[in-house]
Write a protein that holds these residues in place. Structure first.
Motif, mmCIF file in Angstrom:
data_model
loop_
_atom_site.group_PDB
_atom_site.id
_atom_site.type_symbol
_atom_site.label_atom_id
_atom_site.label_comp_id
_atom_site.label_asym_id
_atom_site.label_seq_id
_atom_site.Cartn_x
_atom_site.Cartn_y
_atom_site.Cartn_z
ATOM 1 N N ALA A 132 0.829 -1.205 0.000
ATOM 2 C CA ALA A 132 0.000 0.000 0.000
ATOM 3 C C ALA A 132 0.862 1.254 0.000
ATOM 4 N N ALA A 133 1.951 1.237 0.769
ATOM 5 C CA ALA A 133 2.847 2.393 0.817
ATOM 6 C C ALA A 133 3.484 2.659 -0.540
ATOM 7 N N LEU A 134 3.912 1.608 -1.224
ATOM 8 C CA LEU A 134 4.529 1.788 -2.543
ATOM 9 C C LEU A 134 3.524 2.279 -3.570
ATOM 10 N N ILE A 135 2.290 1.782 -3.487
ATOM 11 C CA ILE A 135 1.250 2.232 -4.420
ATOM 12 C C ILE A 135 1.013 3.732 -4.264
ATOM 13 N N TRP A 136 0.850 4.170 -3.034
ATOM 14 C CA TRP A 136 0.574 5.583 -2.803
ATOM 15 C C TRP A 136 1.806 6.450 -3.076
ATOM 16 N N LYS A 137 2.983 5.953 -2.766
ATOM 17 C CA LYS A 137 4.195 6.752 -2.952
ATOM 18 C C LYS A 137 4.533 6.940 -4.424
ATOM 19 N N ASN A 138 4.420 5.891 -5.221
ATOM 20 C CA ASN A 138 4.888 5.933 -6.608
ATOM 21 C C ASN A 138 3.777 6.145 -7.635
ATOM 22 N N LEU A 139 2.576 5.668 -7.365
ATOM 23 C CA LEU A 139 1.519 5.731 -8.364
ATOM 24 C C LEU A 139 0.494 6.824 -8.113
ATOM 25 N N LEU A 140 0.332 7.241 -6.851
ATOM 26 C CA LEU A 140 -0.742 8.176 -6.545
ATOM 27 C C LEU A 140 -0.235 9.545 -6.100
ATOM 28 N N LEU A 141 0.715 9.612 -5.181
ATOM 29 C CA LEU A 141 1.132 10.889 -4.605
ATOM 30 C C LEU A 141 2.453 11.412 -5.149
ATOM 31 N N VAL A 144 5.626 13.832 -9.901
ATOM 32 C CA VAL A 144 5.988 13.761 -11.313
ATOM 33 C C VAL A 144 5.134 12.739 -12.056
ATOM 34 N N SER A 145 5.100 11.516 -11.534
ATOM 35 C CA SER A 145 4.406 10.436 -12.238
ATOM 36 C C SER A 145 3.147 9.960 -11.526
ATOM 37 N N GLY A 146 2.749 10.610 -10.449
ATOM 38 C CA GLY A 146 1.584 10.168 -9.691
ATOM 39 C C GLY A 146 0.277 10.721 -10.236
ATOM 40 N N LEU A 147 -0.811 10.039 -9.884
ATOM 41 C CA LEU A 147 -2.137 10.445 -10.334
ATOM 42 C C LEU A 147 -2.532 11.802 -9.769
ATOM 43 N N ALA A 148 -2.204 12.055 -8.494
ATOM 44 C CA ALA A 148 -2.568 13.331 -7.877
ATOM 45 C C ALA A 148 -1.875 14.496 -8.575
ATOM 46 N N PHE A 157 -2.893 23.672 -11.327
ATOM 47 C CA PHE A 157 -2.135 23.803 -10.087
ATOM 48 C C PHE A 157 -0.777 23.121 -10.214
ATOM 49 N N LYS A 158 0.151 23.549 -9.375
ATOM 50 C CA LYS A 158 1.468 22.939 -9.356
ATOM 51 C C LYS A 158 1.434 21.684 -8.494
ATOM 52 N N PRO A 159 1.965 20.566 -9.000
ATOM 53 C CA PRO A 159 1.959 19.321 -8.197
ATOM 54 C C PRO A 159 2.690 19.495 -6.872
ATOM 55 N N ILE A 160 2.229 18.779 -5.871
ATOM 56 C CA ILE A 160 2.789 18.864 -4.517
ATOM 57 C C ILE A 160 3.597 17.615 -4.215
ATOM 58 N N ALA A 161 4.769 17.798 -3.657
ATOM 59 C CA ALA A 161 5.566 16.671 -3.161
ATOM 60 C C ALA A 161 5.044 16.322 -1.770
ATOM 61 N N TRP A 162 4.031 15.479 -1.741
ATOM 62 C CA TRP A 162 3.289 15.230 -0.515
ATOM 63 C C TRP A 162 4.170 14.748 0.624
#
Length: 303
Positions: A132-141, A144-148, A157-162
Motif C-alpha cells: 500500500a505504501a509503494l502504491i501511494w508513494k509511486n503511483l498516486l502521490l 511527477v508520475s503520480g495520479l494526484a 495547479f502545481k503538483p505537490i511533493a506530498w
C-alpha cells in the motif's frame, strides 16, 4: 411419588464439574507455561536492558541505573515521537469512523452490483502495508508520475511533493485507506441487525432522513464504533511498515512515531539500552490506553 422436575439441581453436580476441571488442568498447563515464557521472558529481558549501557558497537554492557530513562524523557525527539503517534492514531480513527460510516450506509442500500461494490470497498484492507505504501508513494502521490500530480496539472495547479511538504498527512491518508474498509465491514455488519420496522415507523411518523440517522442509526452504531476505536488504536500504536517504506521517519522527525523511534535507536544507533527504555515506556502507554479502551467498550456493551 413426586418426580423431580427438569430444573432440579442434582446433588454432586458442582463436585463433578470441579473434578472435571482438575482433570483438564494438567492438559492446559503446557500451553499456559509456553505462553508465559513467550511473553514474560522477553519483557523481563527488555526491562533488564533498559537499565544497562548496552551498545552493540561498544564493550559489554554495564548497569547505569536509570540514565536511559533520564535521556528518554529529556530528549525532545521523544515527545515529538509521542505527538506524532497521537496524530497518526487520532487522524486514522477519525477518517475510518467518518468515511467507514458513510460507506457502510451507502452499501446497506439495494442497488445493482451491490455485492461487487462491497467486495471492492473492503479489498484495500487485505493489501499488505508495504505494498500500500509503494502504491501511494509511486503511483498516486508522486509529484511527477503520480495520479494526484497529473490531476493537479490538469486544473492548473502545481503538483505537490506530498511526502516532503505534508509528510504526516500522507502517512495518515495511507493508513486511513487501509483501515476504512475494516471500519466499513464492522459497521455494515452492525447495520444488518438494525430493526427495519423501527426505521419504517419513524418514517411514517414524519421523521426525516437526518433525524432517523441521528436518533436511530447512529445510536445503534455506538457499540461497533467503540470496538473499531479499540482495535484500531491498539494496532496503530505499532504502525511501522508504511513509515519505513515512504519517509523513513522524516523529513527530520516529522513522521517519527514512538515505534519508529525505537527502531532507529536499536538498529541505526545500535543503542539497545536506550531502545529498551523506549520500548518499556511504549508498553506502559499501550497498556494504559488498552485499559481505558476496554473499560469504555465494556461500559458501552453493558448499556
Amino acid at each position: 411419588m413426586i418426580q423431580p422436575t427438569s430444573g432440579t439441581i442434582t446433588p454432586g453436580r458442582s463436585g463433578a464439574t470441579q473434578r472435571r476441571q482438575v482433570r483438564t488442568l494438567p492438559l492446559l498447563l503446557p500451553a499456559v507455561i509456553l505462553l508465559l515464557l513467550w511473553s514474560i521472558l522477553p519483557l523481563l529481558q527488555t526491562i533488564l536492558y533498559s537499565f544497562q549501557h548496552y551498545n552493540l558497537m561498544e564493550p559489554p554492557s554495564a548497569y547505569n541505573g536509570g540514565l536511559n530513562y533520564t535521556y528518554l524523557f529529556t530528549d525532545s525527539s521523544t515527545w515529538t515521537a509521542i505527538w506524532n503517534s497521537v496524530v497518526l492514531v487520532a487522524g486514522t480513527l477519525v477518517a475510518s469512523i467518518v468515511f467507514g460510516t458513510i460507506i457502510a450506509l451507502l452499501l446497506n442500500n439495494d442497488f445493482p452490483g451491490r455485492n461487487i461494490a462491497r467486495l471492492m470497498a473492503i479489498a484495500p484492507f487485505f493489501v499488505m502495508s508495504p505494498v500500500a505504501a509503494l502504491i501511494w508513494k509511486n503511483l498516486l502521490l508522486d509529484p511527477v508520475s503520480g495520479l494526484a500530480g497529473w490531476l493537479m496539472t490538469l486544473v492548473g495547479f502545481k503538483p505537490i511533493a506530498w511526502f516532503s511538504v505534508y509528510p504526516m498527512v500522507s502517512i495518515v491518508i495511507i493508513y486511513s485507506w487501509r483501515w476504512i474498509p475494516f471500519a466499513t465491514l464492522i459497521l455494515l455488519t452492525a447495520l444488518q441487525s438494525l430493526d427495519t420496522d423501527q426505521l419504517e415507523a419513524a418514517r411514517m411518523d414524519g421523521a426525516k432522513g437526518l433525524a432517523r440517522l441521528r436518533y436511530i442509526v447512529l445510536p445503534h452504531l455506538g457499540r461497533p464504533i467503540s470496538i473499531v476505536v479499540m482495535l484500531e488504536s491498539i494496532f496503530m500504536l505499532s504502525a511501522f511498515a508504511v513509515i519505513y517504506t515512504t519517509t523513513n521517519g522524516g523529513p527530520g522527525h516529522a513522521t517519527t512515531t514512538l515505534t519508529y523511534m525505537i527502531f532507529i535507536r536499536a538498529l541505526n544507533d545500535f543503542s539497545i539500552g536506550s531502545a529498551s527504555a523506549a520500548g518499556v515506556f511504549a508498553i506502559v502507554l499501550a497498556n494504559i490506553l488498552a485499559f481505558f479502551l476496554i473499560r469504555a467498550v465494556s461500559r458501552t456493551l453493558q448499556a
